[in-house]
Design an enzyme around this catalytic site. Sequence first.
Site, PDB file in Angstrom:
ATOM      1  N   HIS A 203      16.305 -20.575 -48.268  1.00 50.92           N
ATOM      2  CA  HIS A 203      16.862 -21.837 -47.778  1.00 50.92           C
ATOM      3  C   HIS A 203      16.933 -22.936 -48.827  1.00 50.92           C
ATOM      4  O   HIS A 203      17.382 -24.044 -48.533  1.00 50.92           O
ATOM      5  CB  HIS A 203      16.073 -22.342 -46.561  1.00 50.92           C
ATOM      6  CG  HIS A 203      14.698 -22.868 -46.915  1.00 50.92           C
ATOM      7  ND1 HIS A 203      13.610 -22.032 -47.054  1.00 50.92           N
ATOM      8  CD2 HIS A 203      14.251 -24.119 -47.177  1.00 50.92           C
ATOM      9  CE1 HIS A 203      12.541 -22.760 -47.370  1.00 50.92           C
ATOM     10  NE2 HIS A 203      12.904 -24.039 -47.467  1.00 50.92           N
TER      11      HIS A 203
HETATM   12  C1  UD1 Z   1      13.722 -29.226 -45.385  1.00 52.14           C
HETATM   13  C2  UD1 Z   1      12.965 -29.748 -46.600  1.00 52.14           C
HETATM   14  C3  UD1 Z   1      12.510 -28.575 -47.467  1.00 52.14           C
HETATM   15  C4  UD1 Z   1      11.723 -27.572 -46.635  1.00 52.14           C
HETATM   16  C5  UD1 Z   1      12.527 -27.153 -45.419  1.00 52.14           C
HETATM   17  C6  UD1 Z   1      11.666 -26.293 -44.534  1.00 52.14           C
HETATM   18  C7  UD1 Z   1      13.734 -31.934 -47.441  1.00 52.14           C
HETATM   19  C8  UD1 Z   1      14.482 -32.620 -48.525  1.00 52.14           C
HETATM   20  N1  UD1 Z   1      13.819 -30.603 -47.439  1.00 52.14           N
HETATM   21  O1  UD1 Z   1      14.888 -28.575 -45.867  1.00 52.14           O
HETATM   22  O2  UD1 Z   1      11.667 -29.053 -48.490  1.00 52.14           O
HETATM   23  O3  UD1 Z   1      11.440 -26.445 -47.425  1.00 52.14           O
HETATM   24  O4  UD1 Z   1      12.915 -28.327 -44.667  1.00 52.14           O
HETATM   25  O5  UD1 Z   1      12.395 -25.524 -43.630  1.00 52.14           O
HETATM   26  O6  UD1 Z   1      13.085 -32.564 -46.664  1.00 52.14           O
HETATM   27  N2  UD1 Z   1      19.400 -27.985 -39.384  1.00 52.14           N
HETATM   28  C9  UD1 Z   1      19.580 -27.432 -38.141  1.00 52.14           C
HETATM   29  N3  UD1 Z   1      18.579 -27.524 -37.224  1.00 52.14           N
HETATM   30  C10 UD1 Z   1      17.400 -28.141 -37.481  1.00 52.14           C
HETATM   31  C11 UD1 Z   1      17.218 -28.703 -38.749  1.00 52.14           C
HETATM   32  C12 UD1 Z   1      18.220 -28.622 -39.695  1.00 52.14           C
HETATM   33  O7  UD1 Z   1      20.642 -26.868 -37.864  1.00 52.14           O
HETATM   34  O8  UD1 Z   1      16.519 -28.167 -36.595  1.00 52.14           O
HETATM   35  C13 UD1 Z   1      20.467 -27.872 -40.413  1.00 52.14           C
HETATM   36  C14 UD1 Z   1      21.362 -29.085 -40.514  1.00 52.14           C
HETATM   37  O9  UD1 Z   1      22.651 -28.636 -40.758  1.00 52.14           O
HETATM   38  C15 UD1 Z   1      20.845 -29.780 -41.758  1.00 52.14           C
HETATM   39  C16 UD1 Z   1      20.343 -28.636 -42.599  1.00 52.14           C
HETATM   40  O10 UD1 Z   1      19.855 -27.683 -41.675  1.00 52.14           O
HETATM   41  O11 UD1 Z   1      21.813 -30.533 -42.401  1.00 52.14           O
HETATM   42  C17 UD1 Z   1      19.247 -29.058 -43.558  1.00 52.14           C
HETATM   43  O12 UD1 Z   1      18.179 -29.701 -42.885  1.00 52.14           O
HETATM   44  P1  UD1 Z   1      17.222 -30.729 -43.661  1.00 52.14           P
HETATM   45  O13 UD1 Z   1      16.110 -31.158 -42.789  1.00 52.14           O
HETATM   46  O14 UD1 Z   1      18.030 -31.800 -44.293  1.00 52.14           O
HETATM   47  O15 UD1 Z   1      16.669 -29.906 -44.861  1.00 52.14           O
HETATM   48  P2  UD1 Z   1      16.163 -28.398 -44.953  1.00 52.14           P
HETATM   49  O16 UD1 Z   1      17.128 -27.627 -45.761  1.00 52.14           O
HETATM   50  O17 UD1 Z   1      15.789 -27.903 -43.604  1.00 52.14           O
HETATM   51  N1  UDP Z   2       8.340 -19.639 -41.049  1.00 55.08           N
HETATM   52  C1  UDP Z   2       8.557 -19.374 -39.711  1.00 55.08           C
HETATM   53  N2  UDP Z   2       9.745 -18.808 -39.322  1.00 55.08           N
HETATM   54  C2  UDP Z   2      10.716 -18.474 -40.206  1.00 55.08           C
HETATM   55  C3  UDP Z   2      10.490 -18.768 -41.587  1.00 55.08           C
HETATM   56  C4  UDP Z   2       9.296 -19.361 -41.970  1.00 55.08           C
HETATM   57  O1  UDP Z   2       7.684 -19.622 -38.872  1.00 55.08           O
HETATM   58  O2  UDP Z   2      11.759 -17.943 -39.788  1.00 55.08           O
HETATM   59  C5  UDP Z   2       7.065 -20.278 -41.440  1.00 55.08           C
HETATM   60  C6  UDP Z   2       6.299 -19.643 -42.579  1.00 55.08           C
HETATM   61  O3  UDP Z   2       5.428 -18.636 -42.122  1.00 55.08           O
HETATM   62  C7  UDP Z   2       5.534 -20.823 -43.157  1.00 55.08           C
HETATM   63  C8  UDP Z   2       6.502 -21.978 -42.965  1.00 55.08           C
HETATM   64  O4  UDP Z   2       7.378 -21.575 -41.914  1.00 55.08           O
HETATM   65  O5  UDP Z   2       4.357 -21.071 -42.396  1.00 55.08           O
HETATM   66  C9  UDP Z   2       7.272 -22.217 -44.243  1.00 55.08           C
HETATM   67  O6  UDP Z   2       8.348 -23.043 -44.000  1.00 55.08           O
HETATM   68  P1  UDP Z   2       9.681 -23.041 -44.877  1.00 55.08           P
HETATM   69  O7  UDP Z   2       9.826 -21.762 -45.592  1.00 55.08           O
HETATM   70  O8  UDP Z   2      10.755 -23.457 -43.948  1.00 55.08           O
HETATM   71  O9  UDP Z   2       9.430 -24.273 -45.857  1.00 55.08           O
HETATM   72  P2  UDP Z   2       8.736 -24.424 -47.299  1.00 55.08           P
HETATM   73  O10 UDP Z   2       7.365 -23.861 -47.221  1.00 55.08           O
HETATM   74  O11 UDP Z   2       9.614 -23.737 -48.294  1.00 55.08           O
HETATM   75  O12 UDP Z   2       8.765 -25.891 -47.514  1.00 55.08           O
END
Ligand code: UD1
Ligand code: UDP
Length: 359
Positions: A203
């Site tokens: 992601h």
């Molecule tokens: C965010 C964090 C990242 C973390 C990740 C964990 C920032 C800058 N990034 O990234 O560090 O590793 O979360 O998963 O804070 N969206 C949905 N449903 C949701 C949430 C998001 O569809 O519930 C989609 C939207 O299109 C959105 C995109 O995901 O624009 C990105 O979401 P966003 O919260 O901006 O950042 P992540 O890529 O999730």
């Molecule tokens: N995780 C989850 N479901 C998924 C992918 C990840 O529950 O489909 C959990 C994972 O075990 C860990 C946390 O989410 O506890 C990590 O989150 P993510 O990879 O979204 O973010 P990051 O750690 O890179 O910020």
Amino acid sequence: TGIVHVVGARPNFVKAAPVVSALRGRGAHQSVVHTGQHYDDRMSAVFFRDLNLPTPDVDLGVGSGSHATQTAALMVGLEKEFTARRPGMVVVYGDVNSTVAAALVAAKLGIPVAHVEAGLRSFDNTMPEEINRRVTDQLSDLCFATSPEAVGHLAAEGVASDRVHLVGNPMIDTLLGNLDRFDAEALRTRLGLPERYVAATLHRPANVDDPDNVARLTARLHEIAELADVVMPVHPRGKAAFDRAGLGDHPRVRLLEPLGYLDFVALTRGAAAVVTDSGGVQEETTILGIPCLTLRPNTERPVTITHGTNQLVTEADLIQAVTKVLHGQTPERIGDDVPPLWDGRSGERIASVLTQWSR
Ligand code: UD1
Ligand code: UDP
């Protein structure tokens, strides 16, 4: 008054759970503010159910947007909330936009800030998380570090040592506390998964935002599928691009919705190997002993390489690395088996410092 925990994104919930629980055990006055950065049931509510986290006292419903749009909305919402609640301390987690927004707002209102998972550094400012981490640490009155390297980074940036506490890793508290609930066999049966598979999760913007890159990664994942089945719960960020690239068209690639915490760790536990760019997954595989191939040029979590099962791979050497791991060739661990203090008691250590501090 009291302690306000600010959480917003999937990894925050996993890190906050043991801290909230340890503080509850001490009878602390606390509340949980959900920013709404993540909002889909499978990115948010499922974690509160799986981890027995209290329902948030408020959900600000901020949602998605560009960095500036999202961070601005987070700050406006949090300022109103903090002004109304007047917390004695704000606790923030990890490195997401909700983390830095809460730290900025609290610091300007004169509210002490505690940062859980302070001091991690990739030294790569093309990652939004690196910027969030640096800013948050500078604004934090208490920095809770997960590894000795993190303590060193904070010292190098001039953070006074009396603000820094090496407490271990609360994400590992959650993992160890739920070990008997991760049932790989039951998950395999329920989802009809193959016996042997590689679990994948991607992601990071550097991997999934550029469609050409996603097409290349899709080709590599199809090559892996020739070696072993691939099971990938798809983060919403990359979903459209991977769909367009035809990732799911290979008969041995199984795409899933994002999984809840218990299901995801069960998937990890049952995997022959994991391909990821997640921060948390590098740490969880370290403790579970599952080979982890991290598709990134760097990691802010080097203990997962020195003490764990993690290796950094490029798109070009991914197939070779997967082949080796599937043949049982895993890199030797250097040093102790697990990073120091990743023992399931970090939440207690953090709660102890927080309660002494706010007294
Ligand atoms: C965010 C964090 C990242 C973390 C990740 C964990 C920032 C800058 N990034 O990234 O560090 O590793 O979360 O998963 O804070 N969206 C949905 N449903 C949701 C949430 C998001 O569809 O519930 C989609 C939207 O299109 C959105 C995109 O995901 O624009 C990105 O979401 P966003 O919260 O901006 O950042 P992540 O890529 O999730
Ligand atoms: N995780 C989850 N479901 C998924 C992918 C990840 O529950 O489909 C959990 C994972 O075990 C860990 C946390 O989410 O506890 C990590 O989150 P993510 O990879 O979204 O973010 P990051 O750690 O890179 O910020």
